[in-house]
Scaffold this motif. Structure first.
Motif, PDB file in Angstrom:
ATOM      1  N   ILE A 216       0.798  -1.107  -0.311  1.00  0.00           N
ATOM      2  CA  ILE A 216       0.202  -0.031  -0.081  1.00  0.00           C
ATOM      3  C   ILE A 216       0.938   1.475   0.133  1.00  0.00           C
ATOM      4  O   ILE A 216       0.572   2.314  -0.795  1.00  0.00           O
ATOM      5  CB  ILE A 216      -1.259   0.026   1.037  1.00  0.00           C
TER       6      ILE A 216
ATOM      7  N   ARG B 231       0.361   3.437  -3.659  1.00  0.00           N
ATOM      8  CA  ARG B 231      -0.076   4.612  -3.655  1.00  0.00           C
ATOM      9  C   ARG B 231      -0.002   6.047  -4.366  1.00  0.00           C
ATOM     10  O   ARG B 231      -0.863   6.090  -4.919  1.00  0.00           O
ATOM     11  CB  ARG B 231      -0.230   5.125  -1.568  1.00  0.00           C
TER      12      ARG B 231
ATOM     13  N   MET C 206      -0.995   4.723  -7.637  1.00  0.00           N
ATOM     14  CA  MET C 206      -2.640   4.589  -8.478  1.00  0.00           C
ATOM     15  C   MET C 206      -3.345   6.033  -8.135  1.00  0.00           C
ATOM     16  O   MET C 206      -4.092   6.292  -8.780  1.00  0.00           O
ATOM     17  CB  MET C 206      -3.697   4.112  -6.912  1.00  0.00           C
TER      18      MET C 206
ATOM     19  N   VAL D 220      -8.369   4.944  -3.180  1.00  0.00           N
ATOM     20  CA  VAL D 220      -8.243   3.720  -2.192  1.00  0.00           C
ATOM     21  C   VAL D 220      -9.116   3.227  -1.605  1.00  0.00           C
ATOM     22  O   VAL D 220      -8.949   4.234  -0.735  1.00  0.00           O
ATOM     23  CB  VAL D 220      -6.770   3.635  -2.198  1.00  0.00           C
TER      24      VAL D 220
END
Length: 281
Positions: free
Chosen positions: A114, A118, A121, A128
């Motif tokens: 993560i 992140r 993303m 998320v």
């Protein structure tokens, strides 16, 4: 793909450019599925990591490491095809039964994935989200999930829900427990409890029903994943271990989904018989 605009929730309110997803190394492009037949919400069981590693004489953890890039590739494939939501089964409430070493690895690995991914993303406009129980989950994992949620809250290209310490039965039980508490406090009339009210008490109340439930690895079961949301999901099982999966497999599953007739409990329209055929002769 033309880059989209995203509102910057921490800046001056201006729009920032969203970069398109990386293309597949093979140059493969998504199939031409009519937009109305593309699944809006795909549930993904990331299964087969341990078997993939064992078949190669590697520690089970190597299969999980390989799965990180696979998940990112699938996110790119969702964006290219127009899938709005992907919910990934990262760690179940039953996974605590695994060896302490594997549990420790998975906790740290989920946290680090993560943290590592992140920003990537966020650049692609992915929102998320996290679904799952807080208790027993490492505080460092919770912190990274919450940071990712906050960073990407304004994104709208697609939503990736990381289901960590998640179980479908646990989710329903937790919702029922909270409703019972509200009834006991006199806040809620038990006669008002229905499906819609229970859904509002689930981990992610705004999560739409699952359209396509995808499980690789050859196993053909749903393993306590998104039980409530998958009531009318189309199930697709593929004989490929998760570390070998890529967006092309996702697209094939979406093509299978698009070819199905979804009736949601309704009957197939019957063809009326010729009235003369029913008369005795």
């Amino acid at each position: 793909m033309v880059g989209r605009l995203r509102r910057d929730r921490h800046g001056d309110g201006g729009a920032t450019q969203v970069r398109p997803p990386d293309p597949h190394p093979s140059g493969a492009r998504p199939p031409a599925i009519p937009p109305e037949l593309v699944p809006r919400h795909v549930a993904l069981v990331m299964d087969g990591n341990g078997r993939w590693a064992e078949q190669r004489g590697l520690p089970r953890t190597e299969g999980h490491r390989r799965g990180e890039a696979v998940l990112l590739d699938l996110v790119c494939g969702c964006i290219e095809l127009g899938v709005g939501r992907l919910s990934a089964y990262a760690f179940s409430t039953e996974n605590w039964k695994r060896s302490p070493d594997e549990v420790r690895f998975l906790m740290g690995f989920n946290r680090d994935v993560i943290r590592r991914r992140r920003d990537e993303m966020h650049e692609m406009g992915v929102r998320v989200r996290w679904a799952g129980r807080r208790r027993r989950l490492w505080r460092s994992v919770i912190r990274e999930l919450e940071v990712a949620e906050e960073l990407t809250a304004a994104n709208s290209v697609m939503t990736l829900t990381m289901c960590v310490n998640y179980g479908g039965r646990a989710e329903i039980a937790d919702a029922a427990r909270e409703i019972a508490r509200r009834v006991a406090r006199g806040e809620l009339d038990p006669e008002r409890v229905d499906e819609r009210l229970l859904a509002r008490h689930l981990d992610e109340p705004d999560m739409p029903d699952v359209d396509l439930f995808l499980r690789p690895s050859g196993e053909q079961r749903i393993s306590n994943f998104l039980l409530w949301q998958s009531a009318y999901a189309e199930l697709v099982f593929q004989d490929v271990l998760f570390p070998d999966l890529d967006r092309r497999d996702l697209w094939r599953a979406c093509e299978a989904y698009a070819a199905r007739d979804r009736r949601f409990g309704g009957a197939v329209p019957s063809v009326p018989l010729n009235p003369d055929a029913r008369r005795p002769r």
